[in-house]
Design a protein around this motif. Structure first.
Motif, PDB file in Angstrom:
ATOM      1  N   HIS A 214      -1.938  50.544 -53.226  1.00  0.00           N
ATOM      2  CA  HIS A 214      -2.871  50.346 -52.125  1.00  0.00           C
ATOM      3  C   HIS A 214      -2.510  51.365 -51.061  1.00  0.00           C
ATOM      4  O   HIS A 214      -1.459  52.005 -51.126  1.00  0.00           O
TER       5      HIS A 214
ATOM      6  N   ASN B 144       3.319  48.937 -50.226  1.00  0.00           N
ATOM      7  CA  ASN B 144       2.600  47.704 -50.568  1.00  0.00           C
ATOM      8  C   ASN B 144       3.316  46.916 -51.652  1.00  0.00           C
ATOM      9  O   ASN B 144       3.844  47.485 -52.607  1.00  0.00           O
TER      10      ASN B 144
ATOM     11  N   ASP C 197      -4.063  42.995 -52.350  1.00  0.00           N
ATOM     12  CA  ASP C 197      -4.765  44.250 -52.084  1.00  0.00           C
ATOM     13  C   ASP C 197      -4.245  45.295 -53.059  1.00  0.00           C
ATOM     14  O   ASP C 197      -3.075  45.682 -52.993  1.00  0.00           O
TER      15      ASP C 197
ATOM     16  N   ASN D 137      -5.935  53.491 -55.297  1.00  0.00           N
ATOM     17  CA  ASN D 137      -5.118  52.812 -54.286  1.00  0.00           C
ATOM     18  C   ASN D 137      -6.002  52.134 -53.239  1.00  0.00           C
ATOM     19  O   ASN D 137      -5.597  51.948 -52.091  1.00  0.00           O
TER      20      ASN D 137
ATOM     21  N   HIS E 208      -9.328  49.142 -53.662  1.00  0.00           N
ATOM     22  CA  HIS E 208      -9.516  47.724 -53.970  1.00  0.00           C
ATOM     23  C   HIS E 208     -10.041  47.567 -55.402  1.00  0.00           C
ATOM     24  O   HIS E 208     -10.495  48.521 -56.031  1.00  0.00           O
TER      25      HIS E 208
END
Length: 346
Positions: A191, A196, A213, A259, A261
């Motif tokens: 993400h 992340n 995410d 990276n 959704h």
């Protein structure tokens, strides 16, 4: 692993911890020497209350069959926060939802903030950390668990008091740590935030994986999702709605990137590819307000599961009065703005 193309119900839930506030008040006072007779009276009264169901037996040892509980307070770009706990304690994942709403939603299910042991942060975007300092400032026993890179991203990206450093506990991906009765392992997800993470959570013989995410199913995401019986995974957008929608092209490209959704079709095919009879609950999270609907997300996943023979889907609750067949899987789309019911992960 390459992206597989990348890669409001009103329930009455009884208070999980009804009666614990009175018990906590007894335990939180200054210590004193209590005469043996008075102690016998206290113990006798507490046993009677337990038998009457007024308070939980907090001293009961945990066993692999003890239930764990999950609840979401909001899931989407407007704010993300969820709870996972057992009969004794729990913790939050992210803190992007108003503190008052979190506190009141927990309280309505009999859960006190005194039982919250920490906040695990997935990354530094505002919809995941907006209220983190407000929570720890109000409840100073709560610590913040995230990687040093993610924490530095919070300090760099947001206007937040530097006193937040007093509450930070550094964690590292692939290194498990203890939080209450849970073992938590952070793992890498793709993400566009700072370092992340998703979380793999173990409690006895139960395994829970959450990735809120992400733009694609990476090798590490796949590894942990395949180990879990309870899964929270993003189904952010419907590809057609995004393509034909009003977003500017640069934003559409960012969302659709590896990276960015996950779209419904990729999430659906991935869930079907890792399904096994041991998987009990799947929660779809971070649904877009503009580019998705709960019906589209649930429809895509249901259709993919049906193609592999999974046709009996539940809504997250076991209906003991229902004479029908037991669901093969509980499939739920978490509300964007509202708190979900408190789910028991059996």
């Amino acid at each position: 692993m390459a992206k597989s193309r990348k890669n409001n119900n009103d329930y009455h839930i009884p208070g999980l911890f009804d009666g614990l506030d009175d018990f906590q008040e007894r335990m939180d006072g200054d210590f004193e020497v209590i005469p043996a007779k008075k102690m016998d009276d206290i113990v006798r009264r507490m046993k009677a209350e337990r038998q009457a169901g007024k308070i939980l037996d907090e001293m009961a040892p945990m066993t692999p069959t003890d239930h764990i509980f999950f609840m979401s307070f909001g899931s989407g770009s407007s704010g993300n926060c969820s709870y996972i706990g057992d009969r004794q304690s729990g913790f939050l994942i992210d803190a992007g939802v108003d503190t008052k709403k979190v506190v009141e939603s927990l309280k309505s299910n009999g859960i006190s903030m005194n039982s919250i042991k920490g906040i695990c942060l997935t990354h530094d975007h505002g919809d995941h950390i907006r209220y983190v300092y407000n929570i720890v400032r109000s409840y100073k026993h709560i610590k913040i668990y995230c990687t040093p890179k993610a924490f530095n991203g919070i300090l760099r990206r947001h206007s937040v008091s530097r006193r937040i450093k007093d509450f930070h506990v550094a964690i590292y991906k692939e290194f498990p740590f203890k939080l209450g009765n849970f073992e938590v392992t952070a793992f890498d997800v793709m993400h566009d935030g700072a370092d992340n993470a998703g979380f793999f959570i173990t409690h006895g013989n139960r395994h829970f994986a959450i990735a809120t995410d992400l733009g694609c199913v990476s090798e590490r995401v796949d590894y942990y999702m395949r180990k879990a019986e309870y899964i929270v995974l993003e189904a952010n957008y419907d590809e057609t709605m995004l393509r034909l929608g009003a977003y500017p092209e640069y934003l559409k490209a960012r969302i659709a990137a590896n990276n960015g959704h996950m779209d419904n079709a990729v999430t659906a095919e991935y869930i079907a590819s890792i399904y096994r009879p041991e998987v009990r609950n799947v929660y779809l999270c971070h649904l877009s307000h503009d580019n998705n609907t709960p019906e589209k997300a649930l429809g895509a996943v249901s259709a993919a599961l049906e193609r592999i023979g999974v046709t009996r889907l539940g809504n997250g609750f076991v209906n003991l009065s229902d004479g029908g067949e037991k669901p093969q899987l509980h499939l739920v789309a978490l509300p964007r703005y509202d708190s979900s019911p408190l789910y028991t992960l059996r």
